[in-house]
Design an enzyme around this catalytic site. Structure first.
Site, PDB file in Angstrom:
ATOM      1  N   SER A   1      -3.771 -16.084 -15.145  1.00  0.00           N
ATOM      2  CA  SER A   1      -3.826 -17.328 -15.444  1.00  0.00           C
ATOM      3  C   SER A   1      -3.585 -18.496 -14.438  1.00  0.00           C
ATOM      4  CB  SER A   1      -2.410 -17.382 -16.487  1.00  0.00           C
ATOM      5  OG  SER A   1      -2.262 -18.996 -16.938  1.00  0.00           O
TER       6      SER A   1
ATOM      7  N   TYR B   1       6.918 -16.490 -16.697  1.00  0.00           N
ATOM      8  CA  TYR B   1       5.332 -16.360 -16.908  1.00  0.00           C
ATOM      9  C   TYR B   1       4.376 -16.397 -15.821  1.00  0.00           C
ATOM     10  CZ  TYR B   1       0.660 -16.648 -18.826  1.00  0.00           C
ATOM     11  OH  TYR B   1      -0.488 -16.692 -19.261  1.00  0.00           O
TER      12      TYR B   1
END
Length: 316
Positions: free
Chosen positions: A158, A184
């Site tokens: 990501s 994350y």
């Protein structure tokens, strides 16, 4: 440095467009998280191209429903389902142990995003445990099957990796305040670094591993945040453009480029976005590749830490 890889595809390309004219007959694939979001579209495209696909899913019943729908729509009856809970090392090892025969494509697609602070029974921070540790154990557990055919491994990372390097001094937020975006981010950085080190260790085995940013897609992955919170996060990273959303069909396209394109044959440690190799991240960019995410020293350290934490013996 090798020349940047570009393809005929881009932001609006769908997964089915990437595999148009591609014949994957006789090829076997595993897609983690293949029962939801872009995982479904990844399975659809692979099956449409003729591959045998196993959906590795936490929710087996959901996986069976998806498999039935995709078999009907693609005409490919070789879509199977097997249980996989990435936060459980026992579950991951059981999946790997049950696999029989060669494996040509491993799509490490499943993940969690921006969760509240949660720890596994081992005390590991949930996002790192799921997004990296689970896939690390799975991939090494399938090593012999991957080596048999010179397989490709694709890690869904990501642009969130821009939020944090892997903080080796305190991966699991035991001594620093928990920040769900940093957590994350470091897990997504780990997805990229995994491929960097695999390219060094596994070059002679013919296994390649690359990572990608699928794009902004509203799926169950964002269940812990709102679109407004996601947009605010992009602004904090220095991006001055509004978030452009993709459909799940478009979001799966970059995965398929790395899985099937001859342009990436024999290459490892790459990071793609919008179906092309990403540029280095610079100030004001909402995407691109952070320097720390392709640092070979960090990649080697991550592998070592992962093996030691997970008590996995070194592979070839």
């Amino acid at each position: 440095m090798s020349e940047r890889i570009t393809t005929p595809f881009g932001f609006e390309t769908t997964a089915l467009e990437v595999v148009e004219g591609v014949d994957l007959s006789g090829r076997r694939a595993v897609v983690t998280g293949g029962a939801s979001g872009i995982g479904v579209e990844t399975v659809r495209a692979l099956a449409a191209a003729g591959a045998e696909v196993t959906i590795a899913a936490r929710d087996v019943e959901a996986g069976r429903r998806v498999a039935a729908e995709l078999s009907a729509s693609t005409g490919n009856e070789r879509i199977f389902v097997a249980p996989l809970e990435l936060t459980s090392q026992d579950s991951v090892k059981a999946f790997a142990a049950s696999w029989d025969g060669p494996l040509h494509l491993l799509i490490n697609n499943a993940g969690v995003m921006a969760t509240p602070l949660t720890r596994t029974p081992e005390g590991w921070e949930l996002q790192f445990a799921t997004n990296h540790f689970g896939h690390f154990t799975l991939t090494l557990g399938l090593f012999d099957s991957l080596r048999a055919e010179g397989a490709r491994v694709v890690n869904v990372s990501s642009a969130g990796h821009l939020s944090s390097p892997v903080v080796f001094e305190d991966i699991h937020f035991e001594r620093r305040e928990y920040d769900r975006w940093q957590a994350y981010g470091q897990s997504k950085t780990a997805n990229i670094l995994f491929g960097v080190e695999a390219g060094t260790r596994w070059a002679s085995e013919g296994i390649t591993m690359n990572a990608l940013m699928p794009g902004g897609i509203l799926t169950a992955l964002q269940r812990h945040i709102t679109p407004e919170q996601l947009q605010e996060r992009i602004k904090l990273r220095g991006g001055d453009k509004p978030l452009q959303l993709k459909t799940p069909e478009q979001g799966a396209s970059t995965t398929l480029v790395l899985a099937v394109s001859p342009l990436v044959e024999g290459r490892s440690g790459l990071y793609f976005e919008d179906c092309n190799e990403a540029l280095p991240n610079t100030a004001g960019m909402t995407g691109g590749l952070a320097a720390y995410a392709h640092d070979p020293e960090a990649a080697a350290q991550l592998w070592k830490v992962s093996e030691e934490t997970l008590k996995i013996g070194e592979q070839a």
